[in-house]
Design a protein around this motif. Structure first.
Motif, mmCIF file in Angstrom:
data_model
loop_
_atom_site.group_PDB
_atom_site.id
_atom_site.type_symbol
_atom_site.label_atom_id
_atom_site.label_comp_id
_atom_site.label_asym_id
_atom_site.label_seq_id
_atom_site.Cartn_x
_atom_site.Cartn_y
_atom_site.Cartn_z
ATOM 1 N N ASP A 1 0.379 85.445 49.050
ATOM 2 C CA ASP A 1 1.084 85.809 50.268
ATOM 3 C C ASP A 1 2.579 85.537 50.145
ATOM 4 O OD1 ASP A 1 0.298 86.752 53.067
ATOM 5 O OD2 ASP A 1 1.557 85.032 53.562
ATOM 6 N N ARG B 1 2.112 93.056 52.254
ATOM 7 C CA ARG B 1 0.845 92.333 52.141
ATOM 8 C C ARG B 1 -0.270 93.254 51.632
ATOM 9 N NH1 ARG B 1 2.517 88.816 56.818
ATOM 10 N NH2 ARG B 1 2.620 86.726 55.871
ATOM 11 N N LEU C 1 -5.554 92.044 50.623
ATOM 12 C CA LEU C 1 -5.522 91.786 52.055
ATOM 13 C C LEU C 1 -6.729 92.408 52.748
ATOM 14 C CD1 LEU C 1 -3.652 90.602 54.354
ATOM 15 C CD2 LEU C 1 -2.878 92.961 54.687
ATOM 16 N N GLY D 1 -1.802 86.562 56.806
ATOM 17 C CA GLY D 1 -2.776 87.457 56.214
ATOM 18 C C GLY D 1 -4.145 86.828 56.132
ATOM 19 N N TYR E 1 -7.246 86.814 53.722
ATOM 20 C CA TYR E 1 -7.752 87.108 52.387
ATOM 21 C C TYR E 1 -9.116 86.436 52.246
ATOM 22 C CZ TYR E 1 -2.734 87.956 51.735
ATOM 23 O OH TYR E 1 -1.435 88.408 51.873
ATOM 24 N N THR F 1 -3.540 82.781 55.959
ATOM 25 C CA THR F 1 -2.152 82.311 55.926
ATOM 26 C C THR F 1 -1.488 82.512 57.281
ATOM 27 O OG1 THR F 1 -1.125 84.388 55.208
ATOM 28 C CG2 THR F 1 -2.024 82.955 53.486
#
Length: 590
Positions: A315, A347, A353, A395, A397, A402
């Motif tokens: 990220d 991203r 992502l 984000g 993942y 994050t």
């Protein structure tokens, strides 16, 4: 995945909708109705179907209440939304500062006697108790949901597919989690689970019923014999194969209430997240205790922490590419929406992502002072030289979630902005460097993040840090760094470190890194048995143009320089060209 820039609710229909609600009060013989931003699962995030507060009032924040009486209607919001609520609600609604003014106090003053209705699926046992314990002359009455009656085009319940979170990412098989938690139920023969992220964590599954949060809607009962009854739409479960196994029995959601009523022996509920309707259905008196998943879920295992580190590094590279582009382009013709779109593009370019972790906040100038601002086509404004841009984003993942905020100077910054920014930075550094005895809670360390601001007579109206899930909700309990944070911090907990400062009508400043609690190595002569400290997960430069070096101590400058050296070393190999050159300059020592 793409962020939407149109409002999902509009304040314009507010008066008509409030009038329709009051007509329902007449039919029910009620003097008022309580509308929380909540659903039957009592998590922080709700599906579009459950956005009743937004639909009625126009307020789109992530927390709040409305109490609609016959002659007045209050919209209760905390410090994050004081500016936002003024922009969004129609004048038939009165903003109320909450929790400084509680619902019970406001109702008691506005309605000396009478009856106020509520949907028993939308209030927790603890919330209901807080109302009834303080109100003597007012009846708080269970009733059907009156907003649902007047919301003609209310969306259908979500039915997103459920997928497996494999053990190589979860770090522990779900059968082992079930057995471990069942063994800790004590005298209770079972525990009722309603929180979507608790169920997702326990069963090593993820879903898509809540925008930006990979959780499914459902209910569960954890039994002392290490089995689970799961109540979830079977249409969601078709991709799980035999993952759940023999320990987990699946049922349709409409079987939940009957199963609760049939439970024998002591049953554990969390009064903070158990709906009143569920407690009402129990045959006997429940055992009240926290959701058994909360602390184990918050204490990330080594596999989850390794995943978080990998997600944050990935990220960070996306953020660096975005910030390099922004510096090369702004202000130009850029607007807030253009900023949001470009960041999401970076991203997505990671090819890892799954989704953004919340609607990106990109507030320029005065919009930055709206703590949880979300740009729309109606509010979009151009970036202007001499202003600040606050970007809060994250984000989702498969290996981690994050959440990062950076405040960026667009052109030259003023002295007031640089002073406030540096004081906010001093708070970030204070927490990052902190060593503290085991057993302290978030409220014990929150003042360290505010001290430099307090010295200048400044402060911010939100908590300093929230918990963060492992490819789960970006806001996770039970620990938080705030005046209200009473849960002791433990190794493995991931938290945000995000002090800020906001000047209404002018600018907003926030710097946010994610940190993980770790055991601190002992010091020579240390007498405290065990001390804790933080590892910083976020690896993105902090805007040096906004720092007044004279306000930093030697130790603070050393921390900042060491942090930027680490960022350059870890992230530099992941970017190239202009982004790599920008990173070198952004991480220079001061």
């Amino acid at each position: 995945m793409f962020q939407r820039f149109t409002e999902t609710a509009s304040p314009q229909p507010g008066p008509a909708r409030l009038a329709a609600l009051r007509a329902e009060l007449d039919r029910e013989g009620l003097d008022g109705f309580i509308i929380p931003r909540a659903d039957a699962h009592q998590g922080e995030y709700v599906a579009p179907r459950d956005e009743r507060l937004s639909w009625l009032t126009g307020f789109t924040g992530s927390a709040g209440w409305c109490v609609a009486l016959r002659d007045r209607a209050g919209v209760f919001v905390d410090g994050r939304y004081r500016v936002q609520v003024k922009r969004q609600v129609a004048d038939v609604f009165t903003p109320v500062d909450w929790p400084e003014t509680s619902l019970a106090d406001w109702i008691g003053q506005a309605l000396p006697s009478g009856a106020v209705g509520f949907d028993p699926w939308l209030l927790s046992v603890e919330q209901f108790r807080g109302l009834t314990d303080k109100l003597d002359g007012v009846e708080i009455r269970r009733c059907a949901n009156l907003v649902d009656r007047i919301w003609a085009d209310q969306p259908a319940p979500p039915c997103g597919k459920v997928i497996v979170q494999p053990v190589d990412l979860a770090g522990e098989a779900h059968g082992d989690k079930i057995a471990r938690l069942a063994a800790d139920l004590g005298k209770a023969r079972g525990a009722i689970l309603t929180l979507p992220d608790s169920i997702a964590w326990l069963l090593n599954i993820r879903g898509s019923d809540i925008p930006r949060n990979p959780v499914p809607h459902g209910f569960a009962i954890l039994h002392a014999d290490a089995t689970v009854d799961l109540f979830m739409d079977p249409a969601k479960l078709t991709d799980l194969g035999d993952h759940l196994g023999a320990r987990v029995r699946c049922h349709a959601p409409d079987a939940f209430a009957g199963a609760v009523a049939a439970l024998e022996g002591p049953v554990r509920i969390d009064p903070a997240s158990c709906p009143v309707a569920v407690a009402d259905a129990l045959a006997g008196k429940p055992v009240e205790a926290p959701d058994p998943c909360l602390l184990p879920k918050a204490r990330k295992n080594t596999v989850e922490l390794d995943g978080a580190r990998a997600a944050h590094l990935r990220d960070a590279a996306a953020m660096v590419r975005f910030l390099a582009w922004l510096d090369a382009t702004a202000p130009g013709t850029l607007t807030e929406i253009a900023v949001v779109k470009r960041l999401e593009e970076e991203r997505r370019a990671t090819n890892a992502l799954r989704d953004i972790s919340f609607e990106t906040i990109a507030g320029s100038g005065p919009d930055g002072a709206i703590v949880h601002y979300r740009v729309t086509e109606a509010t979009d404004r151009p970036l202007a030289s001499g202003e600040l841009l606050l970007v809060d984003s994250g984000g989702q993942y498969v290996d981690g979630t994050t959440d990062i905020t950076r405040t960026i100077a667009i052109g030259p910054a003023g002295d007031a902005e640089r002073d406030a920014f540096t004081r906010v930075l001093k708070g970030v550094i204070a927490l990052s460097r902190l060593r503290f005895p085991e057993g302290l809670a978030g409220r014990d360390i929150d003042p360290f993040a505010r001290l430099a601001l307090w010295e200048a007579g400044l402060d911010y109206g939100h908590g300093t840090g929230h918990g963060v899930g492992a490819y789960l909700s970006v806001h996770e309990g039970p620990a938080r760094i705030a005046r209200t944070g009473t849960v002791p911090l433990e190794p493995g907990m991931i938290l945000s470190n995000e002090p800020g400062f906001y000047r209404e009508g002018a600018f907003g400043i926030r710097i946010e890194n994610l940190i993980v609690v770790q055991e601190a190595p002992p010091l020579p002569g240390q007498t405290v048995p065990r001390m804790l400290s933080f590892e910083t997960l976020t690896l993105v430069p902090i805007d040096l143009r906004l720092i007044d070096p004279e306000l930093l101590t030697t130790a603070e400058r050393e921390w900042l320089n060491a942090y930027h050296a680490t960022v350059a070393k870890r992230v530099g190999p992941l970017v190239e060209g202009p982004a790599q050159e920008w990173l070198k300059a952004a991480c220079r020592a001061i």
